[in-house]
Scaffold this motif. Sequence first.
Motif, PDB file in Angstrom:
ATOM      1  N   ILE A 101     -44.208   4.465 -40.327  1.00  0.00           N
ATOM      2  CA  ILE A 101     -42.988   5.237 -40.553  1.00  0.00           C
ATOM      3  C   ILE A 101     -43.327   6.650 -41.022  1.00  0.00           C
ATOM      4  N   MET A 102     -44.289   6.776 -41.921  1.00  0.00           N
ATOM      5  CA  MET A 102     -44.679   8.102 -42.392  1.00  0.00           C
ATOM      6  C   MET A 102     -45.227   8.958 -41.252  1.00  0.00           C
ATOM      7  N   GLN A 103     -45.975   8.354 -40.336  1.00  0.00           N
ATOM      8  CA  GLN A 103     -46.490   9.112 -39.191  1.00  0.00           C
ATOM      9  C   GLN A 103     -45.341   9.757 -38.414  1.00  0.00           C
ATOM     10  N   LEU A 104     -44.265   9.000 -38.218  1.00  0.00           N
ATOM     11  CA  LEU A 104     -43.097   9.526 -37.510  1.00  0.00           C
ATOM     12  C   LEU A 104     -42.450  10.670 -38.289  1.00  0.00           C
ATOM     13  N   ILE A 113     -32.561   6.886 -40.578  1.00  0.00           N
ATOM     14  CA  ILE A 113     -33.071   5.535 -40.326  1.00  0.00           C
ATOM     15  C   ILE A 113     -32.964   5.195 -38.846  1.00  0.00           C
ATOM     16  N   ARG A 114     -31.836   5.494 -38.231  1.00  0.00           N
ATOM     17  CA  ARG A 114     -31.644   5.144 -36.817  1.00  0.00           C
ATOM     18  C   ARG A 114     -32.682   5.829 -35.923  1.00  0.00           C
ATOM     19  N   ASP A 115     -33.064   7.069 -36.285  1.00  0.00           N
ATOM     20  CA  ASP A 115     -34.083   7.790 -35.509  1.00  0.00           C
ATOM     21  C   ASP A 115     -35.445   7.113 -35.649  1.00  0.00           C
ATOM     22  N   ILE A 116     -35.737   6.653 -36.855  1.00  0.00           N
ATOM     23  CA  ILE A 116     -37.010   5.958 -37.095  1.00  0.00           C
ATOM     24  C   ILE A 116     -37.063   4.685 -36.262  1.00  0.00           C
ATOM     25  N   GLU A 139     -35.468   3.951 -33.543  1.00  0.00           N
ATOM     26  CA  GLU A 139     -35.579   4.287 -32.112  1.00  0.00           C
ATOM     27  C   GLU A 139     -37.008   4.630 -31.712  1.00  0.00           C
ATOM     28  N   ARG A 140     -37.748   5.281 -32.587  1.00  0.00           N
ATOM     29  CA  ARG A 140     -39.095   5.747 -32.259  1.00  0.00           C
ATOM     30  C   ARG A 140     -40.189   4.718 -32.503  1.00  0.00           C
ATOM     31  N   LEU A 141     -39.865   3.649 -33.220  1.00  0.00           N
ATOM     32  CA  LEU A 141     -40.869   2.604 -33.456  1.00  0.00           C
ATOM     33  C   LEU A 141     -41.104   1.814 -32.175  1.00  0.00           C
ATOM     34  N   PRO A 142     -42.341   1.341 -31.969  1.00  0.00           N
ATOM     35  CA  PRO A 142     -42.642   0.585 -30.742  1.00  0.00           C
ATOM     36  C   PRO A 142     -41.992  -0.798 -30.757  1.00  0.00           C
ATOM     37  N   HIS A 143     -41.902  -1.375 -29.578  1.00  0.00           N
ATOM     38  CA  HIS A 143     -41.362  -2.735 -29.431  1.00  0.00           C
ATOM     39  C   HIS A 143     -42.389  -3.740 -29.908  1.00  0.00           C
ATOM     40  N   PRO A 144     -42.027  -4.845 -30.490  1.00  0.00           N
ATOM     41  CA  PRO A 144     -40.656  -5.213 -30.838  1.00  0.00           C
ATOM     42  C   PRO A 144     -40.193  -4.411 -32.048  1.00  0.00           C
ATOM     43  N   LYS A 145     -39.021  -3.823 -31.919  1.00  0.00           N
ATOM     44  CA  LYS A 145     -38.483  -2.977 -32.976  1.00  0.00           C
ATOM     45  C   LYS A 145     -38.015  -3.822 -34.160  1.00  0.00           C
ATOM     46  N   PRO A 146     -38.338  -3.380 -35.365  1.00  0.00           N
ATOM     47  CA  PRO A 146     -37.836  -4.092 -36.541  1.00  0.00           C
ATOM     48  C   PRO A 146     -36.337  -3.852 -36.686  1.00  0.00           C
ATOM     49  N   HIS A 147     -35.675  -4.707 -37.410  1.00  0.00           N
ATOM     50  CA  HIS A 147     -34.243  -4.573 -37.661  1.00  0.00           C
ATOM     51  C   HIS A 147     -33.973  -3.324 -38.495  1.00  0.00           C
ATOM     52  N   TYR A 148     -32.843  -2.720 -38.297  1.00  0.00           N
ATOM     53  CA  TYR A 148     -32.432  -1.532 -39.040  1.00  0.00           C
ATOM     54  C   TYR A 148     -32.586  -1.738 -40.541  1.00  0.00           C
ATOM     55  N   ASN A 149     -32.126  -2.889 -41.049  1.00  0.00           N
ATOM     56  CA  ASN A 149     -32.194  -3.159 -42.491  1.00  0.00           C
ATOM     57  C   ASN A 149     -33.630  -3.233 -42.994  1.00  0.00           C
ATOM     58  N   THR A 150     -34.536  -3.731 -42.167  1.00  0.00           N
ATOM     59  CA  THR A 150     -35.950  -3.802 -42.536  1.00  0.00           C
ATOM     60  C   THR A 150     -36.504  -2.392 -42.709  1.00  0.00           C
ATOM     61  N   ARG A 152     -30.771  11.543 -44.843  1.00  0.00           N
ATOM     62  CA  ARG A 152     -31.863  12.085 -44.036  1.00  0.00           C
ATOM     63  C   ARG A 152     -33.091  12.093 -44.934  1.00  0.00           C
ATOM     64  N   TYR A 153     -34.202  11.616 -44.405  1.00  0.00           N
ATOM     65  CA  TYR A 153     -35.424  11.459 -45.205  1.00  0.00           C
ATOM     66  C   TYR A 153     -36.464  12.486 -44.791  1.00  0.00           C
ATOM     67  N   ASN A 154     -37.071  13.081 -45.804  1.00  0.00           N
ATOM     68  CA  ASN A 154     -38.110  14.087 -45.598  1.00  0.00           C
ATOM     69  C   ASN A 154     -39.356  13.707 -46.403  1.00  0.00           C
ATOM     70  N   ALA A 155     -40.500  14.107 -45.883  1.00  0.00           N
ATOM     71  CA  ALA A 155     -41.762  13.820 -46.564  1.00  0.00           C
ATOM     72  C   ALA A 155     -41.912  14.690 -47.802  1.00  0.00           C
ATOM     73  N   VAL A 156     -42.347  14.087 -48.881  1.00  0.00           N
ATOM     74  CA  VAL A 156     -42.703  14.798 -50.102  1.00  0.00           C
ATOM     75  C   VAL A 156     -44.218  15.001 -50.106  1.00  0.00           C
ATOM     76  N   VAL A 157     -44.932  13.972 -49.684  1.00  0.00           N
ATOM     77  CA  VAL A 157     -46.388  14.014 -49.583  1.00  0.00           C
ATOM     78  C   VAL A 157     -46.743  14.411 -48.151  1.00  0.00           C
ATOM     79  N   SER A 158     -47.558  15.440 -48.004  1.00  0.00           N
ATOM     80  CA  SER A 158     -47.953  15.875 -46.664  1.00  0.00           C
ATOM     81  C   SER A 158     -49.000  14.928 -46.081  1.00  0.00           C
ATOM     82  N   MET A 159     -49.106  14.951 -44.760  1.00  0.00           N
ATOM     83  CA  MET A 159     -50.124  14.136 -44.099  1.00  0.00           C
ATOM     84  C   MET A 159     -51.513  14.557 -44.575  1.00  0.00           C
TER      85      MET A 159
END
Length: 120
Positions: free
Chosen positions: A11-14, A23-26, A28-39, A63-70
């Motif tokens: 998730i952080m990579q995204l 959350i919905r964008d995350i 959508e971008r996760l590979p299949h099988p996609k985890p449930h929205y609540n997860t 909307r979520y933003n990184a505090v710690v940089s990569m």
Amino acid sequence: MQKLTKREDQIMQLIWQSDGMFIRDIVERLPHPKPHYNTVATIVKILVKKGFLTSEKLGNVDRYNAVVSMEAYRKEDISNIKKKYFDNSFSKMMAHFAKQEQLTDEEIQELIAIIKSKKV
């Protein structure tokens, strides 16, 4: 800094590749099988508690933003690997990777040039 779990890292990579995500964008971008929205929402809340993310309320959603940089996380993670597996020795770590990766002569020369350019 705490270590990320496999899913947290995914998730952080995204988020590091974006300029903030919902959350919905995350999901959508996760590979299949996609985890449930609540997860995903639960994992994101954990990342907020760990101090990796911050949330900003936009209407009814966050909307979520990184505090710690990569870069900061990578630096800490590599430092921990060096301490844990290579007796805190950069040369032992590099020797390991050089052997494991079967570097070409060109790659070795490139590394030597990088190392020499860092000397004062």
